[in-house]
Design a protein around this motif. Structure first.
Motif, PDB file in Angstrom:
ATOM      1  N   ILE A   1      23.109  61.089 -72.123  1.00 33.38           N
ATOM      2  CA  ILE A   1      24.539  61.264 -72.370  1.00 33.38           C
ATOM      3  C   ILE A   1      25.254  59.972 -71.988  1.00 33.38           C
ATOM      4  CG2 ILE A   1      26.613  62.557 -71.730  1.00 33.38           C
ATOM      5  CD1 ILE A   1      24.732  64.943 -71.163  1.00 33.38           C
ATOM      6  N   SER A   2      26.117  59.510 -72.869  1.00 30.46           N
ATOM      7  CA  SER A   2      26.828  58.253 -72.651  1.00 30.46           C
ATOM      8  C   SER A   2      27.793  58.350 -71.480  1.00 30.46           C
ATOM      9  CB  SER A   2      27.607  57.881 -73.909  1.00 30.46           C
ATOM     10  OG  SER A   2      28.517  56.842 -73.655  1.00 30.46           O
ATOM     11  N   ASN A   3      27.749  57.335 -70.606  1.00 26.20           N
ATOM     12  CA  ASN A   3      28.754  57.243 -69.549  1.00 26.20           C
ATOM     13  C   ASN A   3      30.143  57.065 -70.149  1.00 26.20           C
ATOM     14  OD1 ASN A   3      27.552  57.569 -67.023  1.00 26.20           O
ATOM     15  ND2 ASN A   3      26.805  55.489 -67.002  1.00 26.20           N
ATOM     16  N   LEU A   4      30.244  56.233 -71.187  1.00 27.35           N
ATOM     17  CA  LEU A   4      31.564  55.966 -71.770  1.00 27.35           C
ATOM     18  C   LEU A   4      32.193  57.224 -72.334  1.00 27.35           C
ATOM     19  CD1 LEU A   4      30.967  52.551 -73.548  1.00 27.35           C
ATOM     20  CD2 LEU A   4      32.317  52.999 -71.509  1.00 27.35           C
ATOM     21  N   ALA A   5      31.373  58.123 -72.861  1.00 25.41           N
ATOM     22  CA  ALA A   5      31.911  59.357 -73.436  1.00 25.41           C
ATOM     23  C   ALA A   5      32.521  60.263 -72.377  1.00 25.41           C
ATOM     24  CB  ALA A   5      30.810  60.101 -74.179  1.00 25.41           C
ATOM     25  N   THR A   6      32.175  60.039 -71.113  1.00 25.01           N
ATOM     26  CA  THR A   6      32.678  60.902 -70.039  1.00 25.01           C
ATOM     27  C   THR A   6      33.662  60.201 -69.107  1.00 25.01           C
ATOM     28  OG1 THR A   6      30.866  60.361 -68.519  1.00 25.01           O
ATOM     29  CG2 THR A   6      30.496  62.188 -70.058  1.00 25.01           C
ATOM     30  N   GLU A   7      34.005  58.961 -69.395  1.00 29.72           N
ATOM     31  CA  GLU A   7      34.916  58.203 -68.541  1.00 29.72           C
ATOM     32  C   GLU A   7      36.325  58.772 -68.590  1.00 29.72           C
ATOM     33  OE1 GLU A   7      34.581  55.440 -66.477  1.00 29.72           O
ATOM     34  OE2 GLU A   7      32.434  55.733 -66.723  1.00 29.72           O
ATOM     35  N   ILE A   8      36.970  58.790 -67.458  1.00 29.07           N
ATOM     36  CA  ILE A   8      38.383  59.135 -67.397  1.00 29.07           C
ATOM     37  C   ILE A   8      39.145  57.829 -67.565  1.00 29.07           C
ATOM     38  CG2 ILE A   8      40.245  60.082 -65.978  1.00 29.07           C
ATOM     39  CD1 ILE A   8      38.021  61.707 -64.519  1.00 29.07           C
ATOM     40  N   SER A   9      39.889  57.739 -68.637  1.00 31.14           N
ATOM     41  CA  SER A   9      40.561  56.481 -68.971  1.00 31.14           C
ATOM     42  C   SER A   9      41.997  56.458 -68.456  1.00 31.14           C
ATOM     43  CB  SER A   9      40.569  56.292 -70.496  1.00 31.14           C
ATOM     44  OG  SER A   9      41.434  57.250 -71.082  1.00 31.14           O
ATOM     45  N   GLU A  10      42.604  55.286 -68.509  1.00 30.17           N
ATOM     46  CA  GLU A  10      44.018  55.163 -68.148  1.00 30.17           C
ATOM     47  C   GLU A  10      44.869  56.013 -69.083  1.00 30.17           C
ATOM     48  OE1 GLU A  10      45.327  51.104 -67.800  1.00 30.17           O
ATOM     49  OE2 GLU A  10      43.599  50.563 -66.566  1.00 30.17           O
TER      50      GLU A  10
ATOM     51  N   ASP B   1      43.969  58.843 -70.448  1.00 23.17           N
ATOM     52  CA  ASP B   1      43.841  60.225 -69.978  1.00 23.17           C
ATOM     53  C   ASP B   1      44.812  60.486 -68.839  1.00 23.17           C
ATOM     54  OD1 ASP B   1      41.684  60.817 -71.724  1.00 23.17           O
ATOM     55  OD2 ASP B   1      40.193  60.208 -70.224  1.00 23.17           O
ATOM     56  N   VAL B   2      44.831  59.576 -67.879  1.00 22.94           N
ATOM     57  CA  VAL B   2      45.702  59.734 -66.710  1.00 22.94           C
ATOM     58  C   VAL B   2      47.169  59.724 -67.140  1.00 22.94           C
ATOM     59  CG1 VAL B   2      46.420  58.701 -64.521  1.00 22.94           C
ATOM     60  CG2 VAL B   2      43.987  58.767 -65.131  1.00 22.94           C
ATOM     61  N   ALA B   3      47.531  58.777 -68.017  1.00 19.19           N
ATOM     62  CA  ALA B   3      48.924  58.669 -68.455  1.00 19.19           C
ATOM     63  C   ALA B   3      49.375  59.920 -69.209  1.00 19.19           C
ATOM     64  CB  ALA B   3      49.108  57.427 -69.332  1.00 19.19           C
ATOM     65  N   SER B   4      48.456  60.534 -69.963  1.00 20.40           N
ATOM     66  CA  SER B   4      48.829  61.723 -70.738  1.00 20.40           C
ATOM     67  C   SER B   4      48.885  62.981 -69.876  1.00 20.40           C
ATOM     68  CB  SER B   4      47.835  61.943 -71.883  1.00 20.40           C
ATOM     69  OG  SER B   4      46.603  62.441 -71.382  1.00 20.40           O
ATOM     70  N   GLY B   5      48.263  62.915 -68.694  1.00 21.99           N
ATOM     71  CA  GLY B   5      48.228  64.080 -67.821  1.00 21.99           C
ATOM     72  C   GLY B   5      47.195  65.110 -68.243  1.00 21.99           C
TER      73      GLY B   5
END
Length: 166
Positions: free
Chosen positions: A128-137, A139-143
């Motif tokens: 499973i790709s690490n990138l596919a599961t990363e919490i991005s900026e 994601d954080v900005a959208s809440g």
């Protein structure tokens, strides 16, 4: 229940996006040589085989300032938006001549991928790709996080896997 037991057995330690650096390669980032570390299986693949197979090839646009994660896994992930391709490496090391070597790796077409490498490729043992599961900026900005996230429960109770892990 199993995750809770692992959490309690690992003294309450859980890692999310822990020590997994992701670098963005500009469209003009030059490719650098990537080789298979001594004693490891070939993840670069036959150059006649399209990279869609999961193989990384031996030329990857790794930014000159990139560094592998500071852990025993030495993870390195690179995403190039202009090609929508991503490369993930395990036990990555930069050599004195600027080239890189790793013990495991894979490449994904992020526009067509479901986030799972072909069996035998990828940075994680699960495929499973690490990138596919990363919490991005973003994601954080959208809440909101509207995708799977990767968690690591520190301990030694990991004796099974569940699809899509390979």
């Amino acid at each position: 229940n199993n995750v809770v037991a692992q959490y309690e057995g690992a003294y309450g330690e859980v890692g999310v996006n822990f020590n997994r650096p992701v670098y963005q390669a500009a469209s003009n980032t030059p490719d650098v040589q990537v080789s298979v570390a001594s004693g490891c299986n070939d993840f670069t693949g036959d150059q006649a085989t399209p990279n869609g197979s999961g193989a990384t090839g031996t030329e990857v646009p790794i930014p000159s300032y990139a560094q592998a994660g500071d852990s025993s896994d030495n993870i390195l992930s690179v995403y190039q938006p202009s090609t929508n391709r991503a490369w993930e490496f395990w036990e990555a090391a930069q050599n004195s001549n600027g080239s890189w070597s790793a013990c495991w790796g894979g490449e994904l077409d992020m526009a067509a991928s479901n986030g799972v490498f072909a069996n035998g490729f990828g940075e994680t043992a699960s495929g499973i790709s690490n990138l596919a599961t990363e919490i991005s900026e973003a994601d954080v900005a959208s809440g909101s996080i509207n995708h799977a996230i990767g968690i690591e429960v520190l301990g030694n109770e990991c004796d099974y896997y569940i699809a899509p892990a390979n």
